[in-house]
Design an enzyme around this catalytic site. Structure first.
Site, PDB file in Angstrom:
ATOM      1  N   ARG A  63     113.134  67.831   0.019  1.00  0.00           N
ATOM      2  CA  ARG A  63     111.720  68.206   0.131  1.00  0.00           C
ATOM      3  C   ARG A  63     111.558  69.521   0.897  1.00  0.00           C
ATOM      4  O   ARG A  63     110.647  70.301   0.622  1.00  0.00           O
ATOM      5  CB  ARG A  63     110.889  67.109   0.786  1.00  0.00           C
ATOM      6  CG  ARG A  63     109.396  67.364   0.567  1.00  0.00           C
ATOM      7  CD  ARG A  63     108.411  66.419   1.258  1.00  0.00           C
ATOM      8  NE  ARG A  63     108.794  65.052   1.246  1.00  0.00           N
ATOM      9  CZ  ARG A  63     109.228  64.382   2.317  1.00  0.00           C
ATOM     10  NH1 ARG A  63     109.295  64.994   3.489  1.00  0.00           N
ATOM     11  NH2 ARG A  63     109.568  63.116   2.238  1.00  0.00           N
ATOM     12  N   TYR A 116      90.381  84.315  -5.314  1.00  0.00           N
ATOM     13  CA  TYR A 116      90.653  83.391  -6.420  1.00  0.00           C
ATOM     14  C   TYR A 116      89.822  82.111  -6.187  1.00  0.00           C
ATOM     15  O   TYR A 116      89.704  81.647  -5.052  1.00  0.00           O
ATOM     16  CB  TYR A 116      92.159  83.098  -6.461  1.00  0.00           C
ATOM     17  CG  TYR A 116      92.522  81.927  -7.314  1.00  0.00           C
ATOM     18  CD1 TYR A 116      92.163  81.894  -8.663  1.00  0.00           C
ATOM     19  CD2 TYR A 116      93.209  80.837  -6.800  1.00  0.00           C
ATOM     20  CE1 TYR A 116      92.485  80.811  -9.458  1.00  0.00           C
ATOM     21  CE2 TYR A 116      93.545  79.756  -7.581  1.00  0.00           C
ATOM     22  CZ  TYR A 116      93.165  79.746  -8.912  1.00  0.00           C
ATOM     23  OH  TYR A 116      93.470  78.663  -9.696  1.00  0.00           O
ATOM     24  N   ASP A 188      97.169  87.827   0.117  1.00  0.00           N
ATOM     25  CA  ASP A 188      97.667  87.298  -1.155  1.00  0.00           C
ATOM     26  C   ASP A 188      98.054  88.505  -2.008  1.00  0.00           C
ATOM     27  O   ASP A 188      97.192  89.270  -2.447  1.00  0.00           O
ATOM     28  CB  ASP A 188      96.573  86.449  -1.820  1.00  0.00           C
ATOM     29  CG  ASP A 188      97.053  85.781  -3.098  1.00  0.00           C
ATOM     30  OD1 ASP A 188      97.925  86.365  -3.772  1.00  0.00           O
ATOM     31  OD2 ASP A 188      96.544  84.702  -3.433  1.00  0.00           O
ATOM     32  N   LYS A 213     102.887  83.903 -11.484  1.00  0.00           N
ATOM     33  CA  LYS A 213     102.382  85.077 -12.186  1.00  0.00           C
ATOM     34  C   LYS A 213     103.499  86.103 -12.413  1.00  0.00           C
ATOM     35  O   LYS A 213     104.464  85.786 -13.060  1.00  0.00           O
ATOM     36  CB  LYS A 213     101.197  85.636 -11.390  1.00  0.00           C
ATOM     37  CG  LYS A 213     100.162  84.556 -10.966  1.00  0.00           C
ATOM     38  CD  LYS A 213      99.571  83.884 -12.163  1.00  0.00           C
ATOM     39  CE  LYS A 213      98.499  82.847 -11.960  1.00  0.00           C
ATOM     40  NZ  LYS A 213      98.471  81.980 -10.839  1.00  0.00           N
TER      41      LYS A 213
HETATM   42  C1  3LM Z   1      94.107  82.825 -12.435  1.00  0.00           C
HETATM   43  N1  3LM Z   1      95.242  82.253 -10.422  1.00  0.00           N
HETATM   44  O1  3LM Z   1      94.064  82.803 -13.669  1.00  0.00           O
HETATM   45  P1  3LM Z   1      98.968  78.723  -8.469  1.00  0.00           P
HETATM   46  N2  3LM Z   1      96.347  83.388  -5.671  1.00  0.00           N
HETATM   47  C2  3LM Z   1      95.892  84.134  -6.694  1.00  0.00           C
HETATM   48  C3  3LM Z   1      95.787  83.562  -7.973  1.00  0.00           C
HETATM   49  O2  3LM Z   1      95.327  84.332  -8.958  1.00  0.00           O
HETATM   50  C4  3LM Z   1      96.152  82.213  -8.165  1.00  0.00           C
HETATM   51  C5  3LM Z   1      96.622  81.477  -7.077  1.00  0.00           C
HETATM   52  C6  3LM Z   1      96.714  82.105  -5.843  1.00  0.00           C
HETATM   53  C7  3LM Z   1      94.948  81.846 -11.690  1.00  0.00           C
HETATM   54  C8  3LM Z   1      95.345  80.643 -12.183  1.00  0.00           C
HETATM   55  S1  3LM Z   1      93.081  79.339 -12.774  1.00  0.00           S
HETATM   56  C9  3LM Z   1      92.784  77.779 -13.387  1.00  0.00           C
HETATM   57  C10 3LM Z   1      94.714  79.829 -13.213  1.00  0.00           C
HETATM   58  C11 3LM Z   1      95.482  85.541  -6.453  1.00  0.00           C
HETATM   59  C12 3LM Z   1      96.035  81.550  -9.489  1.00  0.00           C
HETATM   60  C13 3LM Z   1      97.058  80.054  -7.209  1.00  0.00           C
HETATM   61  O3  3LM Z   1      98.756  77.525  -7.608  1.00  0.00           O
HETATM   62  O4  3LM Z   1     100.430  79.073  -8.626  1.00  0.00           O
HETATM   63  O5  3LM Z   1      98.212  78.640  -9.761  1.00  0.00           O
HETATM   64  O6  3LM Z   1      98.374  79.995  -7.665  1.00  0.00           O
HETATM   65  O7  3LM Z   1      93.485  83.679 -11.775  1.00  0.00           O
END
Ligand code: 3LM
Length: 400
Positions: A63, A116, A188, A213
């Site tokens: 973990r 976000y 971020d 991403k």
């Molecule tokens: C998006 N974004 O389409 P995960 N920080 C940033 C992000 O853009 C995102 C996260 C953190 C998108 C996902 S929305 C339903 C789909 C700047 C995610 C979160 O937990 O790895 O998805 O990261 O903008």
């Protein structure tokens, strides 16, 4: 393999491919092994106890740590210029593990205007339940940040470029102001990636990523990361990951991100070159009312962008004449470009923030935070740029 055969520091791409791995430690395997294990054998009962007490190094249980994850962490720390890193199951896993570790009831945080959707929700609704107060300010104006800081401000949190408005925030200006009140800064860096921007070099304390991403880069995994001082990273591993979230990255996912990192610089160059060409094309199109892209001359923060980024990245946002209805017709007319959330993939993706990634904001909050109802976000992929542009062109005509 040493990436530093002389005193000269190796380049970004070299470190993204080699840092922290010597094939001779693994039967000469060119690609680092994937350790598919949930637990680890102790040499003796005493050795196990010593590891639990932190008196002896080594792996205990999956973990909190796995060797494939550890290599990814070393490489991410190296690429972001931080002391240490932690890889987690998703971007939200990284953000929540960090915040839950560092914050407690009574603390205040200052966040930027545009975040976000789920990050915004975590700050304004999630943490509020536990007595943490978030104040939102426009950090493109450093004086506004200064006014919002109080002696209780524990953290200052922002995205640059921001999702989805692509606003650019001066990292050094934020870091200097937060430091005066002893608040930690968290950026971020998902949109830029360390290939284009390294916030720690500008005085920022901690960087978070959705590695889902650009870092993964192929739309086939979810992962997150945190980079910063070893004391904080250790604390988040020992609390935020271990028992507050359990948001562990899978070994195979860590391997896929390591594979993605090998081509990160190359991909970011192509994403950025295509996105700039397309931003310029959209800006001159009669049906487009405005385009947001950090490298455009029309970008209000273009000087800041050029100071702290080496290219504009793969994301852009724009609005059509005719607003939301025209935007919907446009999205439905696209043939090559895929209607999907997420970003940073080889495929060009289009989405509508107000009804998708930023639906968490109430309509009046979106208006206040610069997320227009008609705004459309494009994540420019790695296809031939002329093909992306041709698809946009036919969809713009079809949506008139
Ligand atoms: C998006 N974004 O389409 P995960 N920080 C940033 C992000 O853009 C995102 C996260 C953190 C998108 C996902 S929305 C339903 C789909 C700047 C995610 C979160 O937990 O790895 O998805 O990261 O903008």
């Amino acid at each position: 393999m040493s990436t530093d055969r002389s005193n000269r520091k190796s380049g970004f791409a070299t470190r993204a491919i080699h840092h922290g791995y010597d094939p001779m430690t693994a039967h000469g395997a060119l690609t680092a092994p994937v350790y598919m294990t949930s637990t680890y054998a102790f040499e003796s009962a005493e050795a196990g106890g010593a590891m639990f007490r932190g008196e002896k190094p080594g792996y205990i249980y999956g973990r909190t740590r796995n060797p494939t994850q550890a290599l990814l962490e070393d490489r991410m720390a190296e690429l972001e210029g931080g002391e240490a890193a932690l890889a987690l199951a998703s971007g939200m896993g990284a953000i929540s593990a960090l915040l839950w570790t560092l914050l407690e009831a009574g603390d205040e945080v200052v966040v930027d205007h545009t975040l976000y959707g789920n990050t915004y929700y975590l700050f304004t609704k999630g943490l509020a339940k536990f007595g943490v107060r978030a104040t939102s300010v426009d950090m493109t104006d450093p004086a506004a940040l200064e006014r919002a800081l109080t002696p209780r401000t524990k953290l200052v949190y922002l995205e640059t470029p921001a999702n989805p408005s692509l606003r650019v925030i001066d990292l050094a200006a934020v870091a200097a102001r937060a430091r005066r009140v002893g608040a930690k800064t968290v950026v971020d860096n998902t949109f830029a990636s360390p290939a284009l921007q390294r916030p720690i070099e500008h005085g920022i304390d901690l960087v978070v990523h959705s590695m889902t991403k650009f870092l993964g880069g192929h739309g086939d995994l979810l992962a997150g990361a945190l980079i910063g001082p070893k004391t904080v990273v250790d604390q988040v591993r020992g609390h935020g990951l271990r028992y507050l979230t359990g948001a562990t990255i899978a070994p195979l996912t860590a391997f896929l991100v390591l594979r993605g990192l090998k081509t990160l610089e190359l991909r970011m160059e192509r994403h950025s070159a295509s996105a700039l060409a397309i931003a310029r094309y959209l800006e001159t199109h009669r049906r487009v009312t405005w385009v947001a892209y950090p490298w455009l001359d029309s970008c209000a923060q273009k000087d800041v962008a050029r100071r702290q980024m080496s290219a504009g990245g793969g994301l852009l946002s724009f609005e059509l004449d005719g607003g939301l209805a025209a935007g919907m017709r446009f999205m439905n007319a696209l043939k090559l470009i895929t209607r999907a959330v997420s970003l940073g993939d080889a495929e060009t993706l289009v989405q509508h923030p107000a009804s998708m990634t930023h639906a968490q904001y109430a309509p009046e909050e979106r208006a206040k935070h610069g997320i227009a109802d008609g705004l459309i976000r494009l994540s420019i992929g790695l296809e031939t740029a002329a093909d992306i542009e041709a698809d946009l062109d036919q969809a713009l005509d079809a949506s008139a």
